[in-house]
Write a protein that holds these residues in place. Sequence first.
Motif, PDB file in Angstrom:
ATOM      1  N   LEU A   1       2.328 -31.154 -23.695  1.00 27.20           N
ATOM      2  CA  LEU A   1       1.532 -31.835 -23.476  1.00 27.20           C
ATOM      3  C   LEU A   1       1.816 -32.727 -22.749  1.00 27.20           C
ATOM      4  CD1 LEU A   1      -1.212 -32.051 -24.975  1.00 27.20           C
ATOM      5  CD2 LEU A   1      -0.602 -32.837 -26.967  1.00 27.20           C
ATOM      6  N   MET A   2       2.529 -32.998 -22.550  1.00 24.79           N
ATOM      7  CA  MET A   2       2.464 -35.009 -21.315  1.00 24.79           C
ATOM      8  C   MET A   2       2.238 -34.487 -20.231  1.00 24.79           C
ATOM      9  SD  MET A   2       6.419 -37.049 -23.344  1.00 24.79           S
ATOM     10  CE  MET A   2       5.464 -38.613 -22.081  1.00 24.79           C
ATOM     11  N   LYS A   3       2.441 -33.102 -19.705  1.00 23.24           N
ATOM     12  CA  LYS A   3       2.440 -33.200 -18.491  1.00 23.24           C
ATOM     13  C   LYS A   3       1.088 -32.793 -18.250  1.00 23.24           C
ATOM     14  CE  LYS A   3       6.756 -30.468 -17.099  1.00 23.24           C
ATOM     15  NZ  LYS A   3       6.808 -28.953 -16.723  1.00 23.24           N
ATOM     16  N   ASP A   4      -0.031 -32.392 -19.890  1.00 22.50           N
ATOM     17  CA  ASP A   4      -1.168 -31.470 -19.377  1.00 22.50           C
ATOM     18  C   ASP A   4      -2.186 -32.656 -19.661  1.00 22.50           C
ATOM     19  OD1 ASP A   4      -0.427 -29.270 -18.911  1.00 22.50           O
ATOM     20  OD2 ASP A   4      -0.509 -28.778 -20.752  1.00 22.50           O
ATOM     21  N   THR A   5      -1.723 -33.560 -20.005  1.00 22.18           N
ATOM     22  CA  THR A   5      -2.187 -34.841 -20.408  1.00 22.18           C
ATOM     23  C   THR A   5      -2.268 -36.652 -19.815  1.00 22.18           C
ATOM     24  OG1 THR A   5      -1.574 -35.165 -22.778  1.00 22.18           O
ATOM     25  CG2 THR A   5      -3.191 -34.177 -22.729  1.00 22.18           C
ATOM     26  N   ALA A   6      -2.946 -37.307 -20.837  1.00 17.60           N
ATOM     27  CA  ALA A   6      -2.291 -38.992 -19.403  1.00 17.60           C
ATOM     28  C   ALA A   6      -1.569 -38.943 -20.484  1.00 17.60           C
ATOM     29  CB  ALA A   6      -3.404 -40.224 -19.839  1.00 17.60           C
ATOM     30  N   SER A   7      -0.382 -40.155 -19.962  1.00 19.87           N
ATOM     31  CA  SER A   7       1.353 -39.766 -21.159  1.00 19.87           C
ATOM     32  C   SER A   7       1.676 -41.367 -20.350  1.00 19.87           C
ATOM     33  CB  SER A   7       1.406 -39.064 -21.312  1.00 19.87           C
ATOM     34  OG  SER A   7       2.185 -37.945 -20.523  1.00 19.87           O
ATOM     35  N   PHE A   8       2.841 -41.408 -21.318  1.00 18.34           N
ATOM     36  CA  PHE A   8       3.800 -42.216 -20.863  1.00 18.34           C
ATOM     37  C   PHE A   8       4.757 -42.643 -21.862  1.00 18.34           C
ATOM     38  CE2 PHE A   8       0.819 -45.184 -23.069  1.00 18.34           C
ATOM     39  CZ  PHE A   8       1.514 -45.577 -23.031  1.00 18.34           C
ATOM     40  N   SER A   9       5.971 -43.085 -21.317  1.00 18.52           N
ATOM     41  CA  SER A   9       7.247 -43.722 -22.577  1.00 18.52           C
ATOM     42  C   SER A   9       7.425 -44.745 -23.097  1.00 18.52           C
ATOM     43  CB  SER A   9       8.108 -42.502 -22.082  1.00 18.52           C
ATOM     44  OG  SER A   9       8.492 -43.656 -21.264  1.00 18.52           O
ATOM     45  N   ILE A  10       7.480 -45.092 -24.141  1.00 20.77           N
ATOM     46  CA  ILE A  10       8.231 -46.366 -24.802  1.00 20.77           C
ATOM     47  C   ILE A  10       9.605 -46.106 -25.103  1.00 20.77           C
ATOM     48  CG2 ILE A  10       8.099 -47.885 -26.395  1.00 20.77           C
ATOM     49  CD1 ILE A  10       5.331 -47.662 -26.378  1.00 20.77           C
ATOM     50  N   SER A  11      10.240 -46.164 -24.689  1.00 22.74           N
ATOM     51  CA  SER A  11      11.632 -46.102 -24.422  1.00 22.74           C
ATOM     52  C   SER A  11      12.661 -47.348 -24.306  1.00 22.74           C
ATOM     53  CB  SER A  11      12.396 -45.156 -23.246  1.00 22.74           C
ATOM     54  OG  SER A  11      13.353 -44.181 -22.920  1.00 22.74           O
ATOM     55  N   ASN A  12      14.316 -46.621 -25.340  1.00 25.11           N
ATOM     56  CA  ASN A  12      15.433 -47.994 -24.646  1.00 25.11           C
ATOM     57  C   ASN A  12      15.631 -47.848 -23.087  1.00 25.11           C
ATOM     58  OD1 ASN A  12      14.767 -48.888 -27.291  1.00 25.11           O
ATOM     59  ND2 ASN A  12      17.305 -48.224 -28.004  1.00 25.11           N
ATOM     60  N   ILE A  13      15.999 -46.510 -22.594  1.00 25.03           N
ATOM     61  CA  ILE A  13      16.275 -46.626 -21.444  1.00 25.03           C
ATOM     62  C   ILE A  13      16.120 -45.057 -20.696  1.00 25.03           C
ATOM     63  CG2 ILE A  13      17.463 -44.491 -22.361  1.00 25.03           C
ATOM     64  CD1 ILE A  13      19.963 -45.598 -20.742  1.00 25.03           C
ATOM     65  N   GLN A  14      16.304 -46.070 -18.752  1.00 27.56           N
ATOM     66  CA  GLN A  14      15.068 -45.040 -17.958  1.00 27.56           C
ATOM     67  C   GLN A  14      15.620 -43.756 -18.509  1.00 27.56           C
ATOM     68  OE1 GLN A  14      13.042 -46.378 -14.991  1.00 27.56           O
ATOM     69  NE2 GLN A  14      12.527 -44.470 -15.226  1.00 27.56           N
ATOM     70  N   THR A  15      13.900 -42.594 -18.526  1.00 20.86           N
ATOM     71  CA  THR A  15      14.055 -41.418 -18.800  1.00 20.86           C
ATOM     72  C   THR A  15      13.630 -41.144 -17.582  1.00 20.86           C
ATOM     73  OG1 THR A  15      11.231 -41.138 -19.887  1.00 20.86           O
ATOM     74  CG2 THR A  15      13.333 -41.952 -20.848  1.00 20.86           C
ATOM     75  N   LYS A  16      12.944 -39.413 -17.527  1.00 17.38           N
ATOM     76  CA  LYS A  16      12.097 -38.818 -15.603  1.00 17.38           C
ATOM     77  C   LYS A  16      10.408 -39.682 -16.366  1.00 17.38           C
ATOM     78  CE  LYS A  16      11.561 -34.469 -18.312  1.00 17.38           C
ATOM     79  NZ  LYS A  16      11.668 -33.306 -17.931  1.00 17.38           N
ATOM     80  N   TYR A  17      10.562 -39.832 -17.686  1.00 14.11           N
ATOM     81  CA  TYR A  17       8.792 -40.340 -17.566  1.00 14.11           C
ATOM     82  C   TYR A  17       8.738 -41.543 -17.894  1.00 14.11           C
ATOM     83  CZ  TYR A  17       8.998 -36.323 -20.703  1.00 14.11           C
ATOM     84  OH  TYR A  17       9.198 -34.172 -20.549  1.00 14.11           O
ATOM     85  N   GLU A  18       7.583 -41.819 -17.027  1.00 11.92           N
ATOM     86  CA  GLU A  18       7.150 -43.563 -16.531  1.00 11.92           C
ATOM     87  C   GLU A  18       6.894 -44.050 -18.105  1.00 11.92           C
ATOM     88  OE1 GLU A  18       7.293 -44.986 -13.855  1.00 11.92           O
ATOM     89  OE2 GLU A  18       8.033 -43.006 -13.011  1.00 11.92           O
ATOM     90  N   GLY A  19       6.801 -45.453 -17.837  1.00  3.88           N
ATOM     91  CA  GLY A  19       6.696 -46.128 -19.010  1.00  3.88           C
ATOM     92  C   GLY A  19       7.068 -47.493 -19.156  1.00  3.88           C
ATOM     93  N   LEU A  20       6.956 -47.696 -20.739  1.00  5.89           N
ATOM     94  CA  LEU A  20       7.841 -49.485 -20.165  1.00  5.89           C
ATOM     95  C   LEU A  20       9.500 -49.358 -21.551  1.00  5.89           C
ATOM     96  CD1 LEU A  20       7.741 -52.227 -22.118  1.00  5.89           C
ATOM     97  CD2 LEU A  20       6.780 -51.501 -24.234  1.00  5.89           C
ATOM     98  N   ILE A  21      10.249 -49.383 -20.548  1.00 11.40           N
ATOM     99  CA  ILE A  21      11.761 -49.873 -21.535  1.00 11.40           C
ATOM    100  C   ILE A  21      12.259 -51.559 -22.099  1.00 11.40           C
ATOM    101  CG2 ILE A  21      14.617 -49.581 -20.416  1.00 11.40           C
ATOM    102  CD1 ILE A  21      13.435 -48.218 -17.321  1.00 11.40           C
ATOM    103  N   THR A  22      12.091 -51.339 -22.790  1.00  6.28           N
ATOM    104  CA  THR A  22      12.202 -52.159 -24.313  1.00  6.28           C
ATOM    105  C   THR A  22      13.126 -51.810 -24.936  1.00  6.28           C
ATOM    106  OG1 THR A  22      11.002 -53.853 -25.192  1.00  6.28           O
ATOM    107  CG2 THR A  22      10.032 -51.643 -25.200  1.00  6.28           C
ATOM    108  N   ASN A  23      13.911 -52.898 -25.762  1.00  5.30           N
ATOM    109  CA  ASN A  23      15.021 -52.736 -26.663  1.00  5.30           C
ATOM    110  C   ASN A  23      14.177 -52.669 -27.752  1.00  5.30           C
ATOM    111  OD1 ASN A  23      17.089 -53.073 -28.391  1.00  5.30           O
ATOM    112  ND2 ASN A  23      16.968 -55.292 -27.930  1.00  5.30           N
TER     113      ASN A  23
END
Length: 298
Positions: free
Chosen positions: A96-118
């Motif tokens: 679904l992340m490939k098919d729609t607008a998406s991003f991640s909120i994560s503790n660490i860098q992943t292959k998905y673009e997004g926010l890295i925060t604690n």
Amino acid sequence: MKTLIINSTKLSKNTITAHSRNAIILSEELESKIISTKEEIEKLNVNDYKYFIVSGSGFYPETAAIEKEIRKNKNAVLVWLNNEYSTSPNSEYARLMKDTASFSISNIQTKYEGLITNLNTLIYAEPNNKIEKKYDCIYYGTYRPGRRLYFQKYFQDKFIHLSSSAKNLKKYKFLAGTDAIWCDKLNWEKGKESLNLFKYSLYIEDEFTHKNYNYLANRFYECLMCNVVQFFDINCKNTIEQSGIEFDDYFYVSNLEELKEKIKNDSFEKSLEFQKKWNEKAKNEREDVIKIIKEILV
């Protein structure tokens, strides 16, 4: 448009799973509805929501049905909430992340673009009132292969209480060949946390995290809340230094004998007073994390 939070396992009243606790806390902070089953999402009009925040990554039988409902919203934005370096979204959500607008909120860098925060600070709250401490030292949490060498180093006899689910205790015993004072998973009901009963906690991290910063773990903040003094395995030094907390090398330990000796001779009240300094930073970081998440969900 509103935000819907989706937990990737069925929610329970006293969950010990970090991603479930994060989902519940975030739903409160964002004043957002939280669901975890097909029946719950089918009762909603998915077109009322813009952001669909998925917390967790494991296999869950409900995922396909929930993902099907999200697809009915052609303007949906899928957000993957991630607190682990070694995980990825469930395959249905990954598609679904490939098919729609998406991003991640994560503790660490992943292959998905997004926010890295604690994200680990979400769990933090003002410290409880101090109660009588009945036990000395505890280590708790899921069995992790990346910590096996440290488990073998510290869990050599019945000095440390080791708390986990029955399933995970078997892994500690048989995969790592360790020994400890075995005890069931902790209670996390606010103000009644089992952790309050302990004076000290041993902080260990995965070998991967020694060189790949992933913020201080949930248990760091839980110990602050429960007035527990923390001793850190020396291999966590890079994480401690990058965290920016005011630190005293006295709280590093290299082996079980050193840990025993320090606990035996420690002035608990003095050590606790020093570590209380970390509460203000934890509180401020949590506020910053909530603020930035709110700002991007517009």
